[in-house]
Design a protein around this motif. Structure first.
Motif, PDB file in Angstrom:
ATOM      1  N   PRO A 261       0.826  -1.201   0.000  1.00  0.00           N
ATOM      2  CA  PRO A 261       0.000   0.000   0.000  1.00  0.00           C
ATOM      3  C   PRO A 261       0.863   1.256   0.000  1.00  0.00           C
ATOM      4  O   PRO A 261       1.983   1.273   0.510  1.00  0.00           O
ATOM      5  N   ASP A 262       0.327   2.318  -0.593  1.00  0.00           N
ATOM      6  CA  ASP A 262       1.043   3.590  -0.635  1.00  0.00           C
ATOM      7  C   ASP A 262       1.199   4.154   0.768  1.00  0.00           C
ATOM      8  O   ASP A 262       0.290   4.079   1.596  1.00  0.00           O
ATOM      9  N   VAL A 263       2.359   4.736   1.022  1.00  0.00           N
ATOM     10  CA  VAL A 263       2.573   5.450   2.278  1.00  0.00           C
ATOM     11  C   VAL A 263       1.935   6.823   2.144  1.00  0.00           C
ATOM     12  O   VAL A 263       2.352   7.641   1.310  1.00  0.00           O
ATOM     13  N   VAL A 264       0.908   7.085   2.919  1.00  0.00           N
ATOM     14  CA  VAL A 264       0.192   8.368   2.855  1.00  0.00           C
ATOM     15  C   VAL A 264       0.898   9.411   3.699  1.00  0.00           C
ATOM     16  O   VAL A 264       1.078  10.556   3.274  1.00  0.00           O
ATOM     17  N   VAL A 265       1.305   9.032   4.908  1.00  0.00           N
ATOM     18  CA  VAL A 265       1.999   9.955   5.817  1.00  0.00           C
ATOM     19  C   VAL A 265       3.226   9.259   6.383  1.00  0.00           C
ATOM     20  O   VAL A 265       3.166   8.096   6.770  1.00  0.00           O
ATOM     21  N   ARG A 266       4.333   9.998   6.412  1.00  0.00           N
ATOM     22  CA  ARG A 266       5.555   9.502   7.031  1.00  0.00           C
ATOM     23  C   ARG A 266       6.069  10.559   8.009  1.00  0.00           C
ATOM     24  O   ARG A 266       6.242  11.723   7.645  1.00  0.00           O
ATOM     25  N   LEU A 267       6.285  10.141   9.265  1.00  0.00           N
ATOM     26  CA  LEU A 267       6.947  10.990  10.256  1.00  0.00           C
ATOM     27  C   LEU A 267       8.334  10.407  10.473  1.00  0.00           C
ATOM     28  O   LEU A 267       8.474   9.209  10.758  1.00  0.00           O
ATOM     29  N   ALA A 268       9.363  11.223  10.339  1.00  0.00           N
ATOM     30  CA  ALA A 268      10.739  10.723  10.423  1.00  0.00           C
ATOM     31  C   ALA A 268      11.534  11.518  11.450  1.00  0.00           C
ATOM     32  O   ALA A 268      11.606  12.754  11.368  1.00  0.00           O
ATOM     33  N   ASP A 269      12.087  10.814  12.434  1.00  0.00           N
ATOM     34  CA  ASP A 269      13.003  11.389  13.421  1.00  0.00           C
ATOM     35  C   ASP A 269      12.391  12.609  14.128  1.00  0.00           C
ATOM     36  O   ASP A 269      13.044  13.632  14.316  1.00  0.00           O
ATOM     37  N   ILE A 270      11.147  12.471  14.550  1.00  0.00           N
ATOM     38  CA  ILE A 270      10.426  13.583  15.177  1.00  0.00           C
ATOM     39  C   ILE A 270      10.878  13.762  16.625  1.00  0.00           C
ATOM     40  O   ILE A 270      10.884  12.811  17.413  1.00  0.00           O
ATOM     41  N   THR A 271      11.242  14.990  16.985  1.00  0.00           N
ATOM     42  CA  THR A 271      11.570  15.321  18.371  1.00  0.00           C
ATOM     43  C   THR A 271      10.697  16.478  18.835  1.00  0.00           C
ATOM     44  O   THR A 271      10.294  17.333  18.041  1.00  0.00           O
ATOM     45  N   LYS A 272      10.401  16.484  20.129  1.00  0.00           N
ATOM     46  CA  LYS A 272       9.614  17.575  20.719  1.00  0.00           C
ATOM     47  C   LYS A 272       9.901  17.632  22.207  1.00  0.00           C
ATOM     48  O   LYS A 272       9.903  16.593  22.893  1.00  0.00           O
ATOM     49  N   SER A 273      10.160  18.852  22.711  1.00  0.00           N
ATOM     50  CA  SER A 273      10.381  19.065  24.133  1.00  0.00           C
ATOM     51  C   SER A 273       9.467  20.174  24.627  1.00  0.00           C
ATOM     52  O   SER A 273       9.084  21.068  23.876  1.00  0.00           O
ATOM     53  N   PHE A 274       9.103  20.106  25.907  1.00  0.00           N
ATOM     54  CA  PHE A 274       8.353  21.158  26.572  1.00  0.00           C
ATOM     55  C   PHE A 274       9.131  21.586  27.804  1.00  0.00           C
ATOM     56  O   PHE A 274       9.456  20.756  28.664  1.00  0.00           O
ATOM     57  N   LEU A 275       9.437  22.889  27.883  1.00  0.00           N
ATOM     58  CA  LEU A 275      10.184  23.441  29.013  1.00  0.00           C
ATOM     59  C   LEU A 275      11.480  22.667  29.251  1.00  0.00           C
ATOM     60  O   LEU A 275      11.898  22.430  30.391  1.00  0.00           O
ATOM     61  N   GLY A 276      12.116  22.279  28.131  1.00  0.00           N
ATOM     62  CA  GLY A 276      13.389  21.579  28.222  1.00  0.00           C
ATOM     63  C   GLY A 276      13.285  20.096  28.510  1.00  0.00           C
ATOM     64  O   GLY A 276      14.314  19.410  28.592  1.00  0.00           O
ATOM     65  N   VAL A 277      12.050  19.581  28.679  1.00  0.00           N
ATOM     66  CA  VAL A 277      11.868  18.159  28.969  1.00  0.00           C
ATOM     67  C   VAL A 277      11.514  17.428  27.673  1.00  0.00           C
ATOM     68  O   VAL A 277      10.480  17.713  27.059  1.00  0.00           O
ATOM     69  N   PRO A 278      12.349  16.477  27.220  1.00  0.00           N
ATOM     70  CA  PRO A 278      12.047  15.753  25.978  1.00  0.00           C
ATOM     71  C   PRO A 278      10.781  14.905  26.127  1.00  0.00           C
ATOM     72  O   PRO A 278      10.637  14.167  27.090  1.00  0.00           O
ATOM     73  N   VAL A 279       9.877  15.033  25.160  1.00  0.00           N
ATOM     74  CA  VAL A 279       8.646  14.246  25.145  1.00  0.00           C
ATOM     75  C   VAL A 279       8.655  13.266  23.978  1.00  0.00           C
ATOM     76  O   VAL A 279       8.162  12.146  24.107  1.00  0.00           O
ATOM     77  N   LEU A 280       9.216  13.673  22.855  1.00  0.00           N
ATOM     78  CA  LEU A 280       9.424  12.785  21.714  1.00  0.00           C
ATOM     79  C   LEU A 280      10.905  12.837  21.341  1.00  0.00           C
ATOM     80  O   LEU A 280      11.485  13.919  21.226  1.00  0.00           O
ATOM     81  N   ARG A 281      11.480  11.648  21.121  1.00  0.00           N
ATOM     82  CA  ARG A 281      12.920  11.572  20.851  1.00  0.00           C
ATOM     83  C   ARG A 281      13.177  10.683  19.643  1.00  0.00           C
ATOM     84  O   ARG A 281      13.293   9.471  19.774  1.00  0.00           O
ATOM     85  N   GLY A 282      13.192  11.282  18.465  1.00  0.00           N
ATOM     86  CA  GLY A 282      13.536  10.543  17.251  1.00  0.00           C
ATOM     87  C   GLY A 282      12.527   9.495  16.855  1.00  0.00           C
ATOM     88  O   GLY A 282      12.887   8.345  16.563  1.00  0.00           O
ATOM     89  N   VAL A 283      11.254   9.870  16.819  1.00  0.00           N
ATOM     90  CA  VAL A 283      10.182   8.915  16.537  1.00  0.00           C
ATOM     91  C   VAL A 283       9.926   8.812  15.036  1.00  0.00           C
ATOM     92  O   VAL A 283       9.837   9.826  14.337  1.00  0.00           O
ATOM     93  N   ASP A 284       9.789   7.578  14.547  1.00  0.00           N
ATOM     94  CA  ASP A 284       9.444   7.303  13.152  1.00  0.00           C
ATOM     95  C   ASP A 284       8.077   6.627  13.098  1.00  0.00           C
ATOM     96  O   ASP A 284       7.742   5.802  13.957  1.00  0.00           O
ATOM     97  N   LEU A 285       7.296   6.963  12.059  1.00  0.00           N
ATOM     98  CA  LEU A 285       5.974   6.354  11.883  1.00  0.00           C
ATOM     99  C   LEU A 285       5.565   6.452  10.428  1.00  0.00           C
ATOM    100  O   LEU A 285       5.699   7.514   9.817  1.00  0.00           O
TER     101      LEU A 285
END
Length: 503
Positions: free
Chosen positions: A8-32
């Protein structure tokens, strides 16, 4: 030469996603990767980063780094509108409905059809009715205001609202948390129809059965990091749990009570009723966990609310420790030793913008004024007993995971030392580890002499935890089943088509 089947075709790809709030990492290199016509489950403990990843996909949060692709092209999802225009729809765990507007108005909010310069209500309501019929919920009137709907019906409206944008990607965050078993089946049927239409579905759930029944692939997050992505067929529930929590969990429920473990009758109803339930007669003993089963709207939550004085009984009698009592409001219930863990922890169970400390002591302060001398020592012991994981007692409850929020709700009631504890959906929306902790806590309370009345939509949980099960149908007790009863027997009584051991 035979051709390999095309992926099946890949509709959405998230690659190496990072996100922090107030310096606290919440997402660290997530792929989907989300593929057309595929159900992809996203699992992990509370606090693993699932909700934050969904908000990145929804355009609510912009990632600090990483790449988002839609149909192979890099995109910036800076706002929810960007996500909608990219064909991405999200059904959030928390409702986003306007309570005093109609179902149709909520479904088409900001996208109302217009005819001759005015909102075309007839078309808006007809389109909404068509979507409700697709979901098998044609009984919901599009002209009804949302405030009049049950929790399960509100969840249905959220789903319809998402479908109204004709998405290519549909992300569902705990979509069945508020649904009864027959409604879960309808939702699963809808998921199958959406999959057949080529929609990519991201399914977030703590319910292992749903994850294995619905998904083709599963991605696991832990502590904000990507752990694995595997074909569902290559995993077992135990292997999946090990990926989620880093260890195996004993899947058994705590041991049930034996007849010798039970004490005196703590609570008894004698022909009790109100405008939602009728002729309720049963007893609840010290040390006992009694389950209440029934379809959504059957009256099971109404029983809890009546016992605890939220919607009091108007007929019959309620006895506490053998004495007839009038419980006309929640404060009277608390003073009689009756605690109530509501099914809606965020709407009714917690003051989200207040601290853990203030929430844990909320009932105690309200019902028993002038008893603050030992609060600090008592609070430390209280939070330790329920194992709340936090940055400290002054952290606002809204920043806790769902499992830790539920532990604070339980702590709030333990602070007043209940003799009877009524719990409605005590593990809704919490992860497998927190769920097991709640189960142990409830059984420990029962061993300590507390009488527990437990309502749950998850039949394996209800059957596994209960010493016996009362089944409610159309506001009355349809029958009583012993410990370990079959799910089919429970559902037979709940639907009015079966016979158990009549109470």
């Amino acid at each position: 030469m035979s051709e390999h089947p095309r992926e099946p075709d890949v509709v959405v790809r998230l690659a190496d996603i990072t996100k922090s709030f107030l310096g606290v990492p919440v997402l660290r290199g997530v792929d989907l990767e989300l593929r057309a016509g595929e159900v992809h489950a996203l699992v992990g403990e509370n606090g693993a980063g699932k909700s934050t990843l969904l908000k990145v996909l929804a355009g609510v949060h912009r990632p600090d780094s990483g790449r988002v692709e839609v149909n192979g092209e890099p995109v910036v999802l800076a706002t929810p509108r960007d996500a909608r225009e990219a064909g991405i729809a999200i059904i959030h765990q928390e409702f986003t409905l306007l309570e005093h507007r109609t179902v149709a108005e909520n479904v088409h909010l900001g996208r109302e059809p217009v005819r001759r310069g005015r909102v075309d209500r007839r078309k808006m309501e007809a389109d909404t009715r068509g979507l409700l019929d697709l979901l098998g919920e044609g009984g919901i009137d599009p002209t009804t205001t949302v405030t009049r709907l049950s929790v399960a019906q509100k969840q249905v409206v959220e789903i319809v609202k998402a479908l109204s944008t004709d998405p290519r990607v549909l992300a569902m965050d705990e979509p069945t948390a508020a649904l009864a078993d027959h409604e879960v089946g309808l939702l699963h049927g809808l998921v199958d129809r959406l999959r057949a239409k080529g929609i990519a579905i991201l399914y977030v759930s703590h319910r292992m059965r749903e994850v294995f029944d619905l998904s083709e692939r599963i991605t696991v997050l832990k502590d904000g990091a990507f752990v694995t992505c595997a074909l569902t067929a290559e995993l077992t529930p135990d292997r999946l749990v090990r990926h989620m929590v880093g260890r195996s969990l004993d899947a058994r429920h705590p041991d049930r009570a034996t007849p010798d473990d039970l004490g005196d009758v703590r609570l008894a109803l004698r022909g009790a009723g109100n405008d939602r339930v009728r002729d309720l007669t049963f007893e609840l003993r010290a040390g006992e966990v009694v389950g209440i089963a029934g379809l959504q709207g059957s009256g099971r939550s109404a029983i809890a609310r009546a016992i605890c004085g939220v919607e009091p009984f108007t007929t019959g009698a309620l006895e506490v420790d053998g004495v007839v009592r009038r419980v006309t409001d929640p404060r009277a219930a608390v003073r009689l030793g009756i605690g109530y863990v509501t099914e809606d922890r965020k709407g009714e169970g917690l003051a989200l913008r207040q601290s853990i400390r203030d929430n844990a002591l909320l009932v105690r302060r309200a019902a028993f004024t002038g008893r603050r001398g030992r609060e600090r020592a008592d609070l430390a012991a209280l939070l330790g007993s329920v194992a709340v994981v936090s940055r400290g007692e002054h952290q606002e409850v809204r920043y806790l995971s769902g499992g830790n929020q539920q532990k604070v709700v339980l702590a709030k009631w333990l602070a007043v030392g209940p003799r009877v504890l009524v719990v409605d959906e005590p593990t809704r929306g919490v992860d497998v580890g927190a769920k097991q902790a709640v189960h142990r806590l409830l059984r420990d309370l029962a061993r300590g002499g507390v009488a527990i009345l437990m309502i749950s939509s998850e039949l394996p949980e209800l059957i596994g935890m209960s010493d016996r099960v009362l089944v409610v149908h159309e506001g009355a007790i349809a029958g009583e089943l012993p410990a370990g009863a079959a799910e089919e027997a429970v559902m037979g009584l709940a639907t009015g088509h079966g016979a158990g051991e009549v109470a």
